[in-house]
Design an enzyme around this catalytic site. Structure first.
Site, PDB file in Angstrom:
ATOM      1  N   HIS A  11      -3.595   6.762   2.633  1.00  0.00           N
ATOM      2  CA  HIS A  11      -3.882   5.675   1.710  1.00  0.00           C
ATOM      3  C   HIS A  11      -5.585   5.147   2.400  1.00  0.00           C
ATOM      4  CE1 HIS A  11      -4.109   1.857   0.491  1.00  0.00           C
ATOM      5  NE2 HIS A  11      -4.226   1.053   1.658  1.00  0.00           N
TER       6      HIS A  11
ATOM      7  N   ASN B  55     -10.308  -0.441  -0.596  1.00  0.00           N
ATOM      8  CA  ASN B  55      -8.831  -0.105  -0.451  1.00  0.00           C
ATOM      9  C   ASN B  55      -8.295  -0.711  -1.627  1.00  0.00           C
ATOM     10  OD1 ASN B  55      -6.180  -0.597   0.074  1.00  0.00           O
ATOM     11  ND2 ASN B  55      -6.368  -1.662   2.074  1.00  0.00           N
TER      12      ASN B  55
ATOM     13  N   CYS C 266       0.860  -1.142   0.012  1.00  0.00           N
ATOM     14  CA  CYS C 266       0.002   0.099  -0.054  1.00  0.00           C
ATOM     15  C   CYS C 266       0.880   1.405   0.016  1.00  0.00           C
ATOM     16  CB  CYS C 266      -1.143   0.154   1.207  1.00  0.00           C
ATOM     17  SG  CYS C 266      -2.104  -1.356   1.085  1.00  0.00           S
TER      18      CYS C 266
HETATM   19  N1  COA Z   1     -18.557  -8.900   8.579  1.00  0.00           N
HETATM   20  C1  COA Z   1     -19.174  -9.238   9.963  1.00  0.00           C
HETATM   21  N2  COA Z   1     -18.094  -9.693  11.015  1.00  0.00           N
HETATM   22  C2  COA Z   1     -16.981  -9.552  10.787  1.00  0.00           C
HETATM   23  C3  COA Z   1     -16.408  -9.380   9.553  1.00  0.00           C
HETATM   24  C4  COA Z   1     -17.167  -9.043   8.517  1.00  0.00           C
HETATM   25  N3  COA Z   1     -16.846  -8.588   7.149  1.00  0.00           N
HETATM   26  N4  COA Z   1     -15.007  -9.484   9.612  1.00  0.00           N
HETATM   27  C5  COA Z   1     -14.786  -9.872  10.906  1.00  0.00           C
HETATM   28  N5  COA Z   1     -15.883  -9.920  11.610  1.00  0.00           N
HETATM   29  C6  COA Z   1     -16.247 -10.298  12.957  1.00  0.00           C
HETATM   30  C7  COA Z   1     -15.092 -11.143  13.476  1.00  0.00           C
HETATM   31  O1  COA Z   1     -15.358 -12.537  13.277  1.00  0.00           O
HETATM   32  C8  COA Z   1     -15.066 -10.644  14.980  1.00  0.00           C
HETATM   33  O2  COA Z   1     -16.135 -11.707  15.537  1.00  0.00           O
HETATM   34  P1  COA Z   1     -16.017 -12.251  16.948  1.00  0.00           P
HETATM   35  O3  COA Z   1     -15.827 -11.143  17.919  1.00  0.00           O
HETATM   36  O4  COA Z   1     -17.224 -13.192  17.258  1.00  0.00           O
HETATM   37  O5  COA Z   1     -14.927 -13.008  17.120  1.00  0.00           O
HETATM   38  C9  COA Z   1     -15.551  -9.481  14.978  1.00  0.00           C
HETATM   39  O6  COA Z   1     -16.206  -9.188  13.951  1.00  0.00           O
HETATM   40  C10 COA Z   1     -14.441  -8.357  15.312  1.00  0.00           C
HETATM   41  O7  COA Z   1     -13.460  -8.874  14.540  1.00  0.00           O
HETATM   42  P2  COA Z   1     -12.074  -7.872  14.605  1.00  0.00           P
HETATM   43  O8  COA Z   1     -11.174  -8.454  13.429  1.00  0.00           O
HETATM   44  O9  COA Z   1     -11.450  -7.762  15.881  1.00  0.00           O
HETATM   45  O10 COA Z   1     -12.833  -6.447  13.936  1.00  0.00           O
HETATM   46  P3  COA Z   1     -11.888  -5.180  14.077  1.00  0.00           P
HETATM   47  O11 COA Z   1     -12.755  -4.305  14.726  1.00  0.00           O
HETATM   48  O12 COA Z   1     -10.436  -5.127  14.133  1.00  0.00           O
HETATM   49  O13 COA Z   1     -12.240  -4.896  12.203  1.00  0.00           O
HETATM   50  C11 COA Z   1     -10.848  -4.559  10.392  1.00  0.00           C
HETATM   51  C12 COA Z   1     -11.740  -5.494  11.370  1.00  0.00           C
HETATM   52  C13 COA Z   1     -10.431  -5.410   9.266  1.00  0.00           C
HETATM   53  C14 COA Z   1     -12.043  -3.740   9.774  1.00  0.00           C
HETATM   54  C15 COA Z   1      -9.852  -3.626  10.979  1.00  0.00           C
HETATM   55  O14 COA Z   1      -9.093  -4.407  11.937  1.00  0.00           O
HETATM   56  C16 COA Z   1      -8.771  -2.830  10.177  1.00  0.00           C
HETATM   57  O15 COA Z   1      -9.221  -2.148   9.375  1.00  0.00           O
HETATM   58  N6  COA Z   1      -7.600  -3.077  10.172  1.00  0.00           N
HETATM   59  C17 COA Z   1      -6.771  -2.642   9.431  1.00  0.00           C
HETATM   60  C18 COA Z   1      -6.882  -2.731   8.088  1.00  0.00           C
HETATM   61  C19 COA Z   1      -5.497  -2.267   7.420  1.00  0.00           C
HETATM   62  O16 COA Z   1      -5.089  -1.314   7.418  1.00  0.00           O
HETATM   63  N7  COA Z   1      -5.216  -2.871   6.242  1.00  0.00           N
HETATM   64  C20 COA Z   1      -3.967  -2.648   5.837  1.00  0.00           C
HETATM   65  C21 COA Z   1      -4.039  -1.894   4.738  1.00  0.00           C
HETATM   66  S1  COA Z   1      -3.355  -2.569   3.282  1.00  0.00           S
END
Ligand code: COA
Length: 335
Positions: free
Chosen positions: A262, A292, A114
């Site tokens: 980004h 993204n 990214c």
């Molecule tokens: N829809 C519904 N539920 C989902 C889901 C989706 N698409 N993806 C994950 N979940 C669930 C998980 O299974 C988890 O359930 P549980 O509590 O029963 O185990 C819950 O939602 C929370 O998951 P978690 O992974 O902790 O969510 P989060 O708040 O961290 O959000 C992201 C997930 C990916 C949105 C977030 O972590 C993020 O944006 N991270 C950085 C992304 C990034 O910058 N990437 C790199 C750039 S290239």
């Protein structure tokens, strides 16, 4: 005579096929509400079977050339930032080279995920300052859709990514006459976090075969991410490198007219802007529509901001990215 580099054209292209959060909810356990609340994304674009990364790249480049009033033959070097290579080898840049019939100019792929576009911009700047080239095309191009796990197993990653391409033309100009130019770019990497956001297979480190049926069945061919870990690092590293870049250019935060971050997650960008006390009207995001697009996100922002009148000549623009690797980088330009 000393040279400086200037962005003289921007372009972008996204496939026509719109995939909404509700469309994804038909194929995995997720919801429009969850996706919008956590990421700000409403929809993204996916290629159709007749499209390829090279085609996306070609269309973005043609738009940039048109804006700059240039032709393909005016370009001396092509740098492509991508993490979703069209084939294992050769690099995707060669297929863009073919699509545009670019003669015998050199091209190469750069893999810094990214942050890839800002890395490539810095290299283009170096090539121009050194006098090696007068016009370098820098492009970010990604097709994620064909490599995602579109099932509940892969939902944390697959709802985030979209397909798209963004291109800029960087041109040499004499130092003394430089009004608009690339002022500063700073890049960093920390490989110890490489496995926190990656695609493990195929892998040339896997013997005797780089790809096995077992790897496919286990889903190791799909991107895996420790979301919270990545989020935490992104909100720390992005302000750090942004301030480092401003300081190196002897500019202040309040001097900046537009901030382009980004487009990984709208919540990351809101957290960064709020921590740094950047007014929301100085930040332009388009993740809501495109998701993204990794290395393509920042050049797509530049192209869209230009076309929407949010960015005009003479303005000071700060661009900052964080991504897999981990990599992070920031650039400051006088547009
Ligand atoms: N829809 C519904 N539920 C989902 C889901 C989706 N698409 N993806 C994950 N979940 C669930 C998980 O299974 C988890 O359930 P549980 O509590 O029963 O185990 C819950 O939602 C929370 O998951 P978690 O992974 O902790 O969510 P989060 O708040 O961290 O959000 C992201 C997930 C990916 C949105 C977030 O972590 C993020 O944006 N991270 C950085 C992304 C990034 O910058 N990437 C790199 C750039 S290239």
């Amino acid at each position: 005579m000393g040279m400086r580099s200037k962005i003289v054209g921007t372009g972008m292209y996204v496939p026509e096929q719109v995939v909404t959060n509700d469309d994804l909810a038909k194929r995995m356990e997720t919801s429009d509400e969850w996706i919008q609340q956590r990421t700000g994304i409403k929809e993204r674009r996916w290629i159709t079977p007749d499209q390829s990364p090279a085609e996306l790249g070609r269309k973005a480049i043609l738009q940039a050339l048109e804006q700059a009033n240039l032709e393909v033959g005016d370009i001396e070097c092509l740098l492509l930032a991508t993490l979703s290579s069209q084939h294992d080898f050769p690099g995707s840049s060669f297929f863009i080279h073919e699509e545009l019939d670019m003669g015998e100019i050199p091209c190469l792929d750069l893999r810094a995920q990214c942050s890839g576009f800002l890395y490539a911009l810095n290299i283009a700047d170096g090539l121009i300052i050194s006098g090696k080239f007068k016009r370098v095309l820098v492009i970010g191009c990604e097709v994620h859709s064909t490599g995602l796990d579109i099932s509940t197993r892969g939902r944390d990653v697959s709802v985030i990514f979209g397909d798209g391409a963004g291109a800029v033309i960087v041109e040499a100009q004499p130092d003394e006459s430089a009004e608009a130019s690339i002022l500063e770019v700073r890049m960093h990497a920390e490989g110890k976090h490489a496995r926190k956001l990656w695609i493990e297979a195929p892998s040339s480190a896997n013997t005797p075969e780089r790809l096995t049926h077992e790897m496919i069945d286990d889903g190791r061919i799909f991107p895996h991410m420790e979301g919270r870990y990545v989020f935490k690092h992104a909100v720390t590293r992005m302000p750090e490198v942004l301030l480092e870049t401003l300081s190196a250019a002897s500019c202040k935060l309040e001097d900046v007219d537009l901030f382009l971050f980004h487009q990984a997650n709208l919540r990351i960008n809101e957290a960064v802007a709020s921590r740094m006390e950047i007014p929301p009207e100085k930040v332009f995001n388009n993740i809501q529509k495109y998701g993204n697009c990794s290395a393509a996100s920042i050049p797509m922002l530049l192209a869209e901001a230009t076309r929407k009148g949010k960015l005009s000549p003479g303005q000071l623009v700060s661009m900052t990215a964080f991504g897999s690797g981990f990599t992070w980088a920031s650039a400051l330009i006088r547009y």
